[in-house]
Write a protein that holds these residues in place. Structure first.
Motif, PDB file in Angstrom:
ATOM      1  N   ALA A 189      -4.741  -6.349  10.227  1.00 46.39           N
ATOM      2  CA  ALA A 189      -3.924  -6.738   9.067  1.00 46.39           C
ATOM      3  C   ALA A 189      -4.829  -7.406   8.033  1.00 46.39           C
ATOM      4  CB  ALA A 189      -2.811  -7.690   9.506  1.00 46.39           C
ATOM      5  N   ASP A 190      -5.030  -6.737   6.899  1.00 38.25           N
ATOM      6  CA  ASP A 190      -6.002  -7.160   5.892  1.00 38.25           C
ATOM      7  C   ASP A 190      -5.364  -8.083   4.859  1.00 38.25           C
ATOM      8  OD1 ASP A 190      -8.691  -6.886   4.709  1.00 38.25           O
ATOM      9  OD2 ASP A 190      -7.618  -5.906   3.068  1.00 38.25           O
ATOM     10  N   ILE A 191      -5.832  -9.323   4.768  1.00 37.53           N
ATOM     11  CA  ILE A 191      -5.244 -10.298   3.859  1.00 37.53           C
ATOM     12  C   ILE A 191      -5.438  -9.919   2.393  1.00 37.53           C
ATOM     13  CG2 ILE A 191      -5.394 -12.703   3.052  1.00 37.53           C
ATOM     14  CD1 ILE A 191      -5.849 -13.517   5.963  1.00 37.53           C
ATOM     15  N   PRO A 192      -6.648  -9.527   1.946  1.00 39.91           N
ATOM     16  CA  PRO A 192      -6.787  -9.112   0.542  1.00 39.91           C
ATOM     17  C   PRO A 192      -5.851  -7.978   0.150  1.00 39.91           C
ATOM     18  CG  PRO A 192      -8.957  -9.514   1.476  1.00 39.91           C
ATOM     19  CD  PRO A 192      -7.981  -9.578   2.615  1.00 39.91           C
ATOM     20  N   SER A 193      -5.602  -7.047   1.061  1.00 44.11           N
ATOM     21  CA  SER A 193      -4.665  -5.960   0.763  1.00 44.11           C
ATOM     22  C   SER A 193      -3.259  -6.493   0.565  1.00 44.11           C
ATOM     23  CB  SER A 193      -4.670  -4.930   1.899  1.00 44.11           C
ATOM     24  OG  SER A 193      -5.918  -4.277   1.991  1.00 44.11           O
ATOM     25  N   MET A 194      -2.867  -7.462   1.371  1.00 45.95           N
ATOM     26  CA  MET A 194      -1.550  -8.068   1.212  1.00 45.95           C
ATOM     27  C   MET A 194      -1.435  -8.759  -0.148  1.00 45.95           C
ATOM     28  SD  MET A 194       0.254 -11.076   3.493  1.00 45.95           S
ATOM     29  CE  MET A 194      -1.102 -12.210   3.164  1.00 45.95           C
ATOM     30  N   LEU A 195      -2.480  -9.485  -0.536  1.00 46.43           N
ATOM     31  CA  LEU A 195      -2.464 -10.182  -1.825  1.00 46.43           C
ATOM     32  C   LEU A 195      -2.349  -9.186  -2.970  1.00 46.43           C
ATOM     33  CD1 LEU A 195      -5.247 -12.884  -1.220  1.00 46.43           C
ATOM     34  CD2 LEU A 195      -2.773 -13.043  -0.826  1.00 46.43           C
ATOM     35  N   ASN A 196      -3.105  -8.107  -2.881  1.00 52.19           N
ATOM     36  CA  ASN A 196      -3.013  -7.072  -3.910  1.00 52.19           C
ATOM     37  C   ASN A 196      -1.637  -6.422  -3.934  1.00 52.19           C
ATOM     38  OD1 ASN A 196      -5.621  -7.444  -4.858  1.00 52.19           O
ATOM     39  ND2 ASN A 196      -6.501  -5.887  -3.505  1.00 52.19           N
ATOM     40  N   GLY A 197      -1.013  -6.296  -2.768  1.00 54.78           N
ATOM     41  CA  GLY A 197       0.333  -5.730  -2.709  1.00 54.78           C
ATOM     42  C   GLY A 197       1.354  -6.597  -3.430  1.00 54.78           C
ATOM     43  N   VAL A 198       1.242  -7.912  -3.268  1.00 55.39           N
ATOM     44  CA  VAL A 198       2.131  -8.832  -3.979  1.00 55.39           C
ATOM     45  C   VAL A 198       1.950  -8.678  -5.487  1.00 55.39           C
ATOM     46  CG1 VAL A 198       2.595 -11.265  -4.479  1.00 55.39           C
ATOM     47  CG2 VAL A 198       2.259 -10.521  -2.112  1.00 55.39           C
ATOM     48  N   LEU A 199       0.694  -8.698  -5.927  1.00 57.83           N
ATOM     49  CA  LEU A 199       0.429  -8.612  -7.363  1.00 57.83           C
ATOM     50  C   LEU A 199       0.864  -7.269  -7.935  1.00 57.83           C
ATOM     51  CD1 LEU A 199      -3.081 -10.314  -7.553  1.00 57.83           C
ATOM     52  CD2 LEU A 199      -0.854 -11.290  -8.133  1.00 57.83           C
ATOM     53  N   ALA A 200       0.600  -6.196  -7.210  1.00 63.78           N
ATOM     54  CA  ALA A 200       1.002  -4.869  -7.683  1.00 63.78           C
ATOM     55  C   ALA A 200       2.509  -4.783  -7.851  1.00 63.78           C
ATOM     56  CB  ALA A 200       0.507  -3.793  -6.717  1.00 63.78           C
ATOM     57  N   ALA A 201       3.247  -5.348  -6.900  1.00 61.79           N
ATOM     58  CA  ALA A 201       4.713  -5.337  -6.998  1.00 61.79           C
ATOM     59  C   ALA A 201       5.190  -6.146  -8.189  1.00 61.79           C
ATOM     60  CB  ALA A 201       5.306  -5.885  -5.708  1.00 61.79           C
ATOM     61  N   LEU A 202       4.556  -7.284  -8.435  1.00 62.18           N
ATOM     62  CA  LEU A 202       4.909  -8.093  -9.600  1.00 62.18           C
ATOM     63  C   LEU A 202       4.622  -7.341 -10.893  1.00 62.18           C
ATOM     64  CD1 LEU A 202       3.597 -11.545  -8.316  1.00 62.18           C
ATOM     65  CD2 LEU A 202       5.978 -11.006  -8.886  1.00 62.18           C
ATOM     66  N   VAL A 203       3.508  -6.638 -10.918  1.00 60.76           N
ATOM     67  CA  VAL A 203       3.172  -5.829 -12.095  1.00 60.76           C
ATOM     68  C   VAL A 203       4.234  -4.759 -12.328  1.00 60.76           C
ATOM     69  CG1 VAL A 203       1.541  -4.118 -13.003  1.00 60.76           C
ATOM     70  CG2 VAL A 203       0.682  -6.218 -11.954  1.00 60.76           C
ATOM     71  N   ALA A 204       4.601  -4.055 -11.274  1.00 57.00           N
ATOM     72  CA  ALA A 204       5.549  -2.946 -11.410  1.00 57.00           C
ATOM     73  C   ALA A 204       6.933  -3.424 -11.838  1.00 57.00           C
ATOM     74  CB  ALA A 204       5.636  -2.171 -10.099  1.00 57.00           C
ATOM     75  N   ILE A 205       7.398  -4.507 -11.247  1.00 57.26           N
ATOM     76  CA  ILE A 205       8.753  -4.962 -11.557  1.00 57.26           C
ATOM     77  C   ILE A 205       8.818  -5.602 -12.936  1.00 57.26           C
ATOM     78  CG2 ILE A 205       8.614  -7.310 -10.637  1.00 57.26           C
ATOM     79  CD1 ILE A 205      11.504  -4.747 -10.214  1.00 57.26           C
ATOM     80  N   THR A 206       7.687  -5.877 -13.539  1.00 54.88           N
ATOM     81  CA  THR A 206       7.665  -6.497 -14.862  1.00 54.88           C
ATOM     82  C   THR A 206       8.380  -5.635 -15.903  1.00 54.88           C
ATOM     83  OG1 THR A 206       5.676  -7.776 -14.417  1.00 54.88           O
ATOM     84  CG2 THR A 206       6.126  -7.283 -16.702  1.00 54.88           C
TER      85      THR A 206
END
Length: 460
Positions: A294-311
């Motif tokens: 389970a890769d932590i940087p990937s999880m962090l990028n997933g949070v940010l990507a979702a925030l970007v998309a829902i914007t």
């Protein structure tokens, strides 16, 4: 006793004038004051996102560049603030034509200027000074995203040049197209808080910088296999993402520019939060399946990507759709990051995967999931494909994405190409090896740790 109470209430009314009409929540003065405070708070939250970017980017890069990465955040936001005040805000929101504004330069902060120059912002009952600060915060975020593509190898002088030109030549033009009454606004493009205007613009500039600067020393072997260059502090990166997540409530919910009425800003905050949660979980699960860990940087990028998309979609879609949009964002970002890295594009913080790919998906998603009721409530565009709108709204969204991407990529290549041919983009090989903290600033962000590392010959 009664006389004392009346006297006390009268004194309180003098000290706190809003009490005099607090029994009437529809009083225009009260509504205006509440909205002004709300937008000012939102502006502060979005500006505070600069702290999140500083921590995220510093934690995701090497120790020898940490001070430089964090410090240039202050520098570039300062340059952006001056340039946006002088020219950018007028180009973005001033009255003009379908492509750029022609009024409102050198913002005075006086309401007379606002009435004469900024009709695109007239719907919000908020002082022009607060509107400016709110929009400046957005421009600053877009610029901060762009710097991801420059990380660990760009000259400090480039930050001065590109900060000014991005803020006055690139960002405000697309902002005018979508938010300032330009041609995309006239078509009904739905980008509530900036998946395209803010994130895709910054990410596209970052992509161009990444291509022109070329990979960091040691990133690729002669056979084109990839070497991992991990960031020096995952805890800083996690803290940065938490700050960005919180700041995003100002970003999206603040874009309602109103705290009155039915509290719609709360609904926007809800969809924003649910998308972020889904993006982080989805990205972690996918990384676990793909890497076996389970890769932590990937999880962090997933949070940010979702925030970007829902914007783009936060005000147009149901909550369940926000979760879908967020989860898809996390998965898309994970796989595109792997692809770009293998393709030889060294994007140190995966700016284009997180902000570009997710920005495109988020903008297109409103053309799929926008509900008739919410589109009518926001009074922008129409319903998406899955709600009987056909391909009309989806087509507008796609046109907006293509137009913005093409404009930014061409302008960025021209500007950065000229800079590369004249003053140069990249530090020398020796400067890159010793780190930008020392070569550009004369001191390390972690002086004691770097001293010990240098004495022991450890690479940092």
């Amino acid at each position: 006793m009664v006389k004392k109470f009346v006297l006390a209430f009268g004194l309180m009314s003098l000290l706190f004038p809003t009490l005099a009409f607090a029994d009437d929540p529809t009083t225009p003065q009260l509504a205006s004051a509440v909205n002004a405070v709300w937008v000012m708070l939102a502006a502060v939250l979005v500006i505070f996102m600069q702290a999140g970017f500083a921590l995220l980017e510093a934690g995701s890069t090497r120790m020898k560049n940490a001070g430089h990465v964090a410090g240039k955040t202050i520098l570039t936001f300062g340059i952006c603030a001056i340039a946006f005040w002088a020219i950018g805000f007028g180009l973005a929101f001033g009255d003009g034509n379908s492509f750029f504004g022609e009024t409102g330069f050198f913002v005075s902060g006086l309401e007379d200027q606002a009435k004469a120059a900024f009709s695109s912002l007239a719907a919000a009952d908020v002082p022009i000074s607060i509107k400016f600060l709110f929009q400046l915060a957005f421009a600053g975020v877009s610029l901060a995203i762009a710097w991801g593509g420059f990380a660990e190898r760009a000259k400090l002088s480039v930050y001065f040049i590109f900060s000014i030109l991005f803020t006055v030549v690139i960002y405000p033009i697309v902002a005018h197209w979508v938010w300032g009454g330009g041609w995309l606004a006239q078509l009904g493009m739905q980008d509530f808080a900036g998946s395209t205007v803010v994130h895709l613009q910054g990410a596209t500039a970052a992509l161009v910088a990444t291509i022109l600067l070329k990979p960091r020393i040691g990133k690729y072997n002669k056979d084109k296999t990839v070497n991992l260059i991990p960031g020096h502090n995952q805890v800083l990166s996690v803290l940065g993402v938490i700050i960005l997540w919180i700041g995003w409530f100002g970003f999206n919910a603040g874009s309602t520019v109103s705290a009155m009425g039915d509290g719609f800003f709360g609904y926007v905050a809800l969809t924003t939060n649910m998308a972020a949660a889904a993006g982080g979980v989805a990205a972690l699960v996918i990384s676990w399946i793909y890497f076996g860990k389970a890769d932590i940087p990937s999880m962090l990028n997933g949070v940010l990507a979702a925030l970007v998309a829902i914007t783009a979609a936060c005000a147009f879609v149901d909550t369940w759709a926000a979760i879908v949009i967020g989860a898809v964002s996390g998965i898309l970002t994970f796989f595109t990051a792997q692809w770009f890295e293998k393709a030889g594009i060294d994007d140190p913080i995966f700016a284009f995967s997180v902000h570009g790919i997710a920005g495109i998906w988020g903008t297109l998603s409103t053309g799929l999931f926008a509900t008739p009721e919410l589109a009518e409530k926001v009074a922008i565009g129409g319903p998406g494909l899955f709600y009987g709108g056909g391909f009309h709204q989806l087509g507008i969204q796609a046109l907006g994405v293509f137009g913005a991407f093409a404009f930014v990529i061409v302008l960025s290549f021209i500007i950065l190409g000229i800079v590369k041919a004249t003053v140069g983009l990249r530090v020398t090989e020796e400067e890159e090896i010793i780190g930008l903290d020392l070569s550009e600033h004369g001191s390390y962000g972690y002086p004691e740790q770097m001293k010990k590392a240098n004495q022991s010959g450890v690479s940092v």
